[in-house]
Design a protein around this motif. Structure first.
Motif, short mmCIF file in Angstrom:
data_model
loop_
_atom_site.label_atom_id
_atom_site.label_comp_id
_atom_site.label_asym_id
_atom_site.label_seq_id
_atom_site.Cartn_x
_atom_site.Cartn_y
_atom_site.Cartn_z
N VAL A 64 0.86 -0.87 0.13
CA VAL A 64 0.20 0.21 -0.18
C VAL A 64 1.06 1.16 -0.17
CG1 VAL A 64 -1.57 1.07 1.22
CG2 VAL A 64 -1.89 -0.97 1.31
N LYS A 66 0.34 5.46 0.00
CA LYS A 66 -0.07 6.94 0.47
C LYS A 66 0.22 7.43 -0.68
CE LYS A 66 -3.35 4.16 4.27
NZ LYS A 66 -4.52 4.36 3.81
N THR A 73 -9.12 5.63 -4.06
CA THR A 73 -7.85 4.35 -3.60
C THR A 73 -7.94 3.52 -5.22
OG1 THR A 73 -8.29 4.16 -1.31
CG2 THR A 73 -7.60 2.24 -2.40
N THR A 125 -4.86 6.22 -2.92
CA THR A 125 -3.54 5.50 -2.54
C THR A 125 -3.99 4.88 -3.43
OG1 THR A 125 -4.73 6.10 -0.15
CG2 THR A 125 -4.05 3.19 -0.43
N VAL A 127 -2.85 0.92 -4.51
CA VAL A 127 -2.60 -0.89 -3.45
C VAL A 127 -2.02 -2.22 -4.30
CG1 VAL A 127 -3.79 -2.77 -2.65
CG2 VAL A 127 -4.81 -0.70 -1.72
N VAL A 148 -8.95 -8.42 0.58
CA VAL A 148 -8.15 -7.14 0.03
C VAL A 148 -9.14 -6.03 -0.05
CG1 VAL A 148 -7.12 -8.12 -1.43
CG2 VAL A 148 -6.59 -6.43 -0.28
N ARG A 151 -11.34 -4.49 2.74
CA ARG A 151 -10.81 -3.56 3.00
C ARG A 151 -9.53 -2.74 2.81
NH1 ARG A 151 -7.79 -7.96 4.39
NH2 ARG A 151 -6.48 -8.34 3.33
N GLU A 152 -9.00 -2.38 1.77
CA GLU A 152 -8.21 -0.94 1.23
C GLU A 152 -9.27 -0.11 0.47
OE1 GLU A 152 -5.58 -0.82 2.06
OE2 GLU A 152 -5.12 -2.87 3.16
N HIS A 153 -10.98 -0.50 1.10
CA HIS A 153 -11.60 0.14 0.19
C HIS A 153 -11.12 0.38 -1.92
CE1 HIS A 153 -13.34 0.30 4.20
NE2 HIS A 153 -11.77 0.99 4.33
N VAL A 154 -11.01 -0.11 -2.33
CA VAL A 154 -10.27 -0.21 -3.26
C VAL A 154 -11.64 -0.33 -4.98
CG1 VAL A 154 -8.77 -1.82 -6.04
CG2 VAL A 154 -8.29 -2.02 -3.63
#
Length: 398
Positions: A64, A66, A73, A125, A127, A148, A151-154
């Motif tokens: 990741v 940022k 993201t 961000t 990923v 994932v 969790r990472e709000h892709v």
């Protein structure tokens, strides 16, 4: 973030990345066995300052980055595994990087390093997903099941794949991508079951509208047809039927993927006249990879503006008709793009740039080209408000 800044940072990495690719290339690992490759990836990304998690969905690596500014993201995926011997054209003695995954992995590391150096100008961000087991069509599912994306709000995901196009050229795929796959088994009974199976295999094989390539000229024709509007690959069935004892095994791909229903019905129809024929479809069809048309066109416009009008072609059919990709599973969940990176050296035979051929030898200059293009594209997407992105159609099954 300007494209000029991206290009300047990428230029510093050109020689380093070529050496990295050669190291990965010399240590191919079969699907699910990518421990060394994953360790190399994790080392490089930690050194660049990314937050790295290993052993995700098996040997997957998630990193990741940022940015210093608010934004979206966006994920970027690279596959790490080598081609197993059985999937090399003509067979092979051991796994080998004959599909370009070593190039994909290196490009992704390069994109991460460039964007990390430009973090102050980066919005949102990024990923990075380094995926295991693409060749076995199991790695994407494993990463997705790890949670994932949630969790990472892709918001969207992107990827490159090596292709038999001139080095420096990109082939975008708006509305197209790669076909899925379906399989069938027909079991016959009776005293002439073996002969009947051979006849039925011929009948089912006749459903194919495109033949497996036998010569380099066949490969050249397929590449040309994939770029032809309303050409023979706009709608196709690529099918293989083999008879062994009293059973016919069928494996096929088609486009569009809605044709699975039609092909299944035709297999049942052809088997029906044979006494005692039992038709079985062992699993639901694996979905096609469909690049949402708005996203593919947006990428094509970006590439024409940043790398040149003559460096971008547009595929008008699923390509190649005999291969699939588990990136389909990501695009069935979130928007994104899937694009071919040309790796064919000037004057080289097409088999040196066509994945899975034993003499596959991509032009390493493609690495820098891919890094420059994708770093700029990903930075643009994290900065973007998103817009009405298209979504791939969910897979339909019979």
């Amino acid at each position: 973030m300007t494209q000029a800044a991206v290009a300047a940072e990428a230029e510093r990495l050109d020689r380093v990345l070529i050496q990295l690719r050669r190291d990965i290339h010399q240590h191919p690992e079969a699907p699910g066995q990518e421990q060394r490759t994953a360790a190399v990836v994790a080392r490089e990304l930690r050194a660049a300052g990314l937050t790295v998690t290993t052993a995700v969905g098996g040997n997957g690596v998630v990193a990741v980055l940022k940015g210093s500014r608010p934004g979206r993201t966006v994920a970027y995926r690279a596959d790490m595994d080598a081609v197993p011997p059985k999937d090399i054209v003509g067979g092979g003695p051991a796994p080998a990087h004959l599909c370009g995954h070593d190039i994909h992995t290196t490009v992704s590391i390069g994109v991460a390093r460039v964007l990390a150096r430009l973090r102050r100008q980066l919005s949102g961000t990024v990923v990075f997903l380094f995926q295991p087991a693409e060749e076995s069509l199991s790695g994407a599912r494993a990463l997705i099941d790890s949670g994932v994306l949630e969790r990472e709000h892709v918001a969207e995901i992107h990827a490159l794949h090596c292709g038999p196009f001139p080095v420096g050229q990109f082939a975008v795929t708006p509305g197209y991508g790669m076909p899925g796959q379906d399989k069938a088994e027909v079991t016959l009974s009776g005293p002439d079951a073996q002969d009947a199976a051979r006849r039925l295999a011929v009948d089912i094989g006749a459903l194919a509208t495109v033949a497996l390539p036998q010569t380099p000229a066949d490969l050249e024709r397929i590449v040309a047809e994939a770029q032809t509007p309303d050409g023979p690959l706009t709608r196709f069935v690529a099918l293989r039927a083999t008879a062994q004892d009293a059973k016919v095994s069928v494996s096929y791909r088609c486009w569009p993927q809605e044709r699975y229903v039609e092909v299944r019905e035709n297999i049942r129809r052809l088997a029906m006249p044979y006494a005692g024929a039992g038709v079985r479809f062992p699993a639901e069809p694996f979905p096609a990879l469909v690049c949402p048309e708005p996203d593919g066109r947006r990428l094509g416009h970006h590439l024409r503006r940043t790398v040149g009008q003559d460096k971008v072609t547009e595929l008008r059919a699923a390509f190649p008709p005999f291969s699939g990709e588990d990136f389909a599973l990501y695009l069935n969940r979130i928007p994104g793009t899937y694009t071919f990176l040309g790796v064919r050296s000037p004057g080289a035979p097409i088999t040196r740039s066509y994945p899975h051929y034993p003499d596959f030898s991509p032009d390493e200059r493609a690495i820098g080209v891919g890094v420059r293009a994708m770093a700029g594209w990903i930075a643009k997407r994290t900065h973007s408000s998103g817009g009405p992105a298209g979504r791939a159609r969910p897979a339909r099954t019979a």
